[in-house]
Write an enzyme that holds these catalytic residues in place. Structure first.
Site, PDB file in Angstrom:
ATOM      1  N   TYR A 292      -5.864  10.442   5.196  1.00 40.62           N
ATOM      2  CA  TYR A 292      -4.547  10.784   4.647  1.00 40.62           C
ATOM      3  C   TYR A 292      -4.729  11.605   3.370  1.00 40.62           C
ATOM      4  O   TYR A 292      -5.860  11.909   2.970  1.00 40.62           O
ATOM      5  CB  TYR A 292      -3.705   9.510   4.453  1.00 40.62           C
ATOM      6  CG  TYR A 292      -3.515   8.815   5.783  1.00 40.62           C
ATOM      7  CD1 TYR A 292      -2.894   9.503   6.837  1.00 40.62           C
ATOM      8  CD2 TYR A 292      -4.000   7.541   6.021  1.00 40.62           C
ATOM      9  CE1 TYR A 292      -2.763   8.913   8.088  1.00 40.62           C
ATOM     10  CE2 TYR A 292      -3.872   6.948   7.271  1.00 40.62           C
ATOM     11  CZ  TYR A 292      -3.249   7.635   8.296  1.00 40.62           C
ATOM     12  OH  TYR A 292      -3.127   7.074   9.543  1.00 40.62           O
TER      13      TYR A 292
ATOM     14  N   GLN B 104       0.854  -1.183   0.000  1.00 41.55           N
ATOM     15  CA  GLN B 104       0.000   0.000   0.000  1.00 41.55           C
ATOM     16  C   GLN B 104       0.893   1.237   0.000  1.00 41.55           C
ATOM     17  O   GLN B 104       1.822   1.320   0.805  1.00 41.55           O
ATOM     18  CB  GLN B 104      -0.876   0.002   1.256  1.00 41.55           C
ATOM     19  CG  GLN B 104      -1.889   1.128   1.281  1.00 41.55           C
ATOM     20  CD  GLN B 104      -2.645   1.204   2.592  1.00 41.55           C
ATOM     21  OE1 GLN B 104      -2.044   1.332   3.652  1.00 41.55           O
ATOM     22  NE2 GLN B 104      -3.956   1.128   2.530  1.00 41.55           N
TER      23      GLN B 104
ATOM     24  N   ARG C 218      -7.824   1.601  -1.562  1.00 43.33           N
ATOM     25  CA  ARG C 218      -8.572   1.579  -0.288  1.00 43.33           C
ATOM     26  C   ARG C 218      -9.228   2.930  -0.090  1.00 43.33           C
ATOM     27  O   ARG C 218      -8.587   3.970  -0.218  1.00 43.33           O
ATOM     28  CB  ARG C 218      -7.644   1.264   0.887  1.00 43.33           C
ATOM     29  CG  ARG C 218      -8.337   1.481   2.233  1.00 43.33           C
ATOM     30  CD  ARG C 218      -7.636   0.851   3.406  1.00 43.33           C
ATOM     31  NE  ARG C 218      -7.952  -0.580   3.497  1.00 43.33           N
ATOM     32  CZ  ARG C 218      -7.786  -1.323   4.593  1.00 43.33           C
ATOM     33  NH1 ARG C 218      -7.287  -0.782   5.687  1.00 43.33           N
ATOM     34  NH2 ARG C 218      -8.084  -2.604   4.599  1.00 43.33           N
TER      35      ARG C 218
HETATM   36  C1  LIG Z   1      -1.716  -1.974  13.929  1.00 39.02           C
HETATM   37  C2  LIG Z   1      -2.588  -1.502  12.812  1.00 39.02           C
HETATM   38  C3  LIG Z   1      -2.037  -0.759  11.783  1.00 39.02           C
HETATM   39  C4  LIG Z   1      -2.827  -0.353  10.689  1.00 39.02           C
HETATM   40  N1  LIG Z   1      -2.237   0.290   9.620  1.00 39.02           N
HETATM   41  C5  LIG Z   1      -2.945   0.482   8.482  1.00 39.02           C
HETATM   42  C6  LIG Z   1      -2.303   0.877   7.291  1.00 39.02           C
HETATM   43  O1  LIG Z   1      -1.077   0.985   7.189  1.00 39.02           O
HETATM   44  N2  LIG Z   1      -3.082   1.112   6.215  1.00 39.02           N
HETATM   45  C7  LIG Z   1      -4.452   0.947   6.251  1.00 39.02           C
HETATM   46  O2  LIG Z   1      -5.108   1.175   5.244  1.00 39.02           O
HETATM   47  N3  LIG Z   1      -5.063   0.526   7.358  1.00 39.02           N
HETATM   48  C8  LIG Z   1      -4.348   0.250   8.462  1.00 39.02           C
HETATM   49  N4  LIG Z   1      -4.955  -0.284   9.559  1.00 39.02           N
HETATM   50  C9  LIG Z   1      -6.385  -0.657   9.482  1.00 39.02           C
HETATM   51  C10 LIG Z   1      -6.520  -2.129   9.118  1.00 39.02           C
HETATM   52  O3  LIG Z   1      -5.977  -2.415   7.841  1.00 39.02           O
HETATM   53  C11 LIG Z   1      -8.012  -2.553   9.126  1.00 39.02           C
HETATM   54  O4  LIG Z   1      -8.691  -1.832   8.142  1.00 39.02           O
HETATM   55  C12 LIG Z   1      -8.659  -2.314  10.485  1.00 39.02           C
HETATM   56  O5  LIG Z   1      -7.815  -2.715  11.541  1.00 39.02           O
HETATM   57  C13 LIG Z   1      -9.990  -3.068  10.595  1.00 39.02           C
HETATM   58  O6  LIG Z   1      -9.791  -4.459  10.401  1.00 39.02           O
HETATM   59  P1  LIG Z   1      -9.719  -5.511  11.638  1.00 39.02           P
HETATM   60  O7  LIG Z   1     -11.003  -5.358  12.412  1.00 39.02           O
HETATM   61  O8  LIG Z   1      -9.593  -6.848  10.958  1.00 39.02           O
HETATM   62  O9  LIG Z   1      -8.545  -5.167  12.475  1.00 39.02           O
HETATM   63  C14 LIG Z   1      -4.199  -0.673  10.663  1.00 39.02           C
HETATM   64  C15 LIG Z   1      -4.754  -1.386  11.735  1.00 39.02           C
HETATM   65  C16 LIG Z   1      -3.953  -1.826  12.787  1.00 39.02           C
HETATM   66  C17 LIG Z   1      -4.587  -2.653  13.878  1.00 39.02           C
END
Ligand SMILES: Cc1cc2nc3c(=O)[nH]c(=O)nc-3n(C[C@H](O)[C@H](O)[C@H](O)COP(=O)(O)O)c2cc1C
Length: 391
Positions: free
Chosen positions: A186, A99, A234
């Site tokens: 962002y 990404q 995204r």
């Molecule tokens: C530690 C962490 C870092 C994340 N960093 C990003 C990222 O770099 N880019 C992004 O689009 N979303 C990021 N997210 C969001 C996740 O990709 C995801 O959309 C969000 O956690 C919801 O999914 P989940 O319920 O399976 O955790 C991050 C989430 C977590 C927990």
């Protein structure tokens, strides 16, 4: 037929299943370079059986980093490190995505695991670097954040070109797929949302104008990467705030992305604020963002990824069976259980004998898995030098 484990193709890339490790910033790069941590971190997800592992938001420029710990591909010297990351993912059986992002007005903050938010004097004393972020307009993300410098036309061209150069470096590093980060407040999403964009030029005002720069970046990146390579985007399907970006806007935007050759819209939400406002309309629960993936898939006619509180194989499978999304993205659950895909296959009775696990593990687990699963004691005294017959 279990859909979660059906193959699916985007352009010339075939994924072995529908399970995606969602991008997750680890804020552990050093001066934009990945470290051995990243190799282990990403390699284990591939070993865990996911079809696609998407590397965390990776900055297109030094000042586009969200934190001092973000990895980047803003210069050629960063390619070698990322090549190792792509290699470790692919060598362990998954496709490798990355990404790419510019943090916009949310750039220059503290690492998430140190509390997010503006850098403090203490952080600066510890060597963190601070800078003034840029954005569509001089509107702060939230109280305490710096006021961003509105980008000039030249600034926009520079950032578009940085996305293109970064995507090219991702190709050189061996990635199979690029995802543009247009979510979570962002830079690119902040152009879309009227909460952050009050420009009066061709990039502000009407929805069409607000979509212009993100679409320009999309067009340029699509043209810069190989025709056979998929491009995902995204989005934050809604800001969850009255007067912000809404799902109806996302449907229109997704149609435009599709027309530019985007292969899948990864449907997240939120992350974009206006000073004094909260995500008042947000209600979280299992699969809470799935309705957005569903609506965009139906109304824009583009493949979608569902993400957000999808923890169980049954929920993941139901989303696919109901035709609400094409891929299932998991984030936190993967941190907890990097072998989620293998466990899901087992849950559906697909690899009861560990066939899909790495053969270095599978051979042993096939012999001892019954005891491991049942947490039984009969592994004690196991001596691998003795023949199996003795057990
Ligand atoms: C530690 C962490 C870092 C994340 N960093 C990003 C990222 O770099 N880019 C992004 O689009 N979303 C990021 N997210 C969001 C996740 O990709 C995801 O959309 C969000 O956690 C919801 O999914 P989940 O319920 O399976 O955790 C991050 C989430 C977590 C927990």
């Amino acid at each position: 037929m279990v859909k979660l484990f059906e193959t699916v193709s985007f352009r010339s890339l075939e994924l072995k299943n529908r399970i995606v490790v969602s991008p997750m910033g680890m804020y552990s790069a050093e001066n934009g370079e990945v470290t051995p941590f990243h190799l282990v971190h990403y390699g284990k997800f591939a070993m865990g059986g996911a079809g696609l592992v998407i590397v965390e938001q990776t900055s297109v420029s030094r000042l586009g980093r969200i934190t001092n710990g973000d990895p980047g591909l803003w210069h050629d010297g960063q390619i070698d490190g990322m090549r190792q990351v792509a290699h470790v993912i692919k060598a362990n059986g998954a496709a490798a995505g990355i990404q790419i992002n510019h943090g916009g007005r949310k750039s220059g903050q503290q690492r998430a695991f140190r509390g997010n938010g503006p850098l403090t004097d203490r952080d600066l004393a510890m060597g963190e670097e601070a800078w003034t972020p840029s954005g569509p307009s001089a509107l702060r993300f939230a109280d305490g954040y710096a006021e961003p410098i509105p980008l000039s036309d030249d600034g926009l061209v520079g950032i578009r070109d940085a996305f293109v150069a970064t995507a090219r470096r991702a190709v050189l590093a061996g990635f199979d797929l690029v995802e543009l980060h247009m979510a979570h407040g962002y830079l690119l999403q902040s152009f879309l949302s009227p909460l952050a964009n009050v420009r009066t030029d061709a990039h502000g005002g009407s929805r069409e104008n607000r979509m212009r720069f993100p679409l320009e970046v999309t067009r340029a990146v699509r043209a810069a990467i190989p025709a056979g390579m998929p491009l995902f985007v995204r989005i934050s399907a809604t800001d969850w705030i009255d007067g912000g970006w809404e799902i109806e806007d996302s449907v229109v935007f997704a149609r435009a992305l599709k027309a530019l050759g985007v292969d899948l819209v990864d449907c997240s939400t939120g992350g974009n604020l206006r000073v004094g406002s909260t995500n008042a309309n947000l209600a979280r629960g299992p699969g809470y963002q799935v309705p957005f993936a569903d609506q965009i898939r139906r109304e824009a006619g583009i493949a979608t990824g569902a993400v957000g509180m999808i923890r169980t194989p049954d929920l993941a499978e139901r989303i696919l069976q109901d035709g609400k999304a094409d891929l299932i993205f998991l984030a936190r659950q993967m941190l907890y259980d990097p072998f989620w895909a293998h466990h899901a296959a087992e849950h559906f009775g697909l690899t009861g004998n560990f066939e899909a696990w790495p053969e270095q593990y599978g051979w042993w687990l096939a012999k001892w898995g019954h005891a491991l699963r049942a947490n039984r004691e009969d592994l004690h005294g196991f001596d691998p030098r003795r023949g199996d017959e003795e057990r």
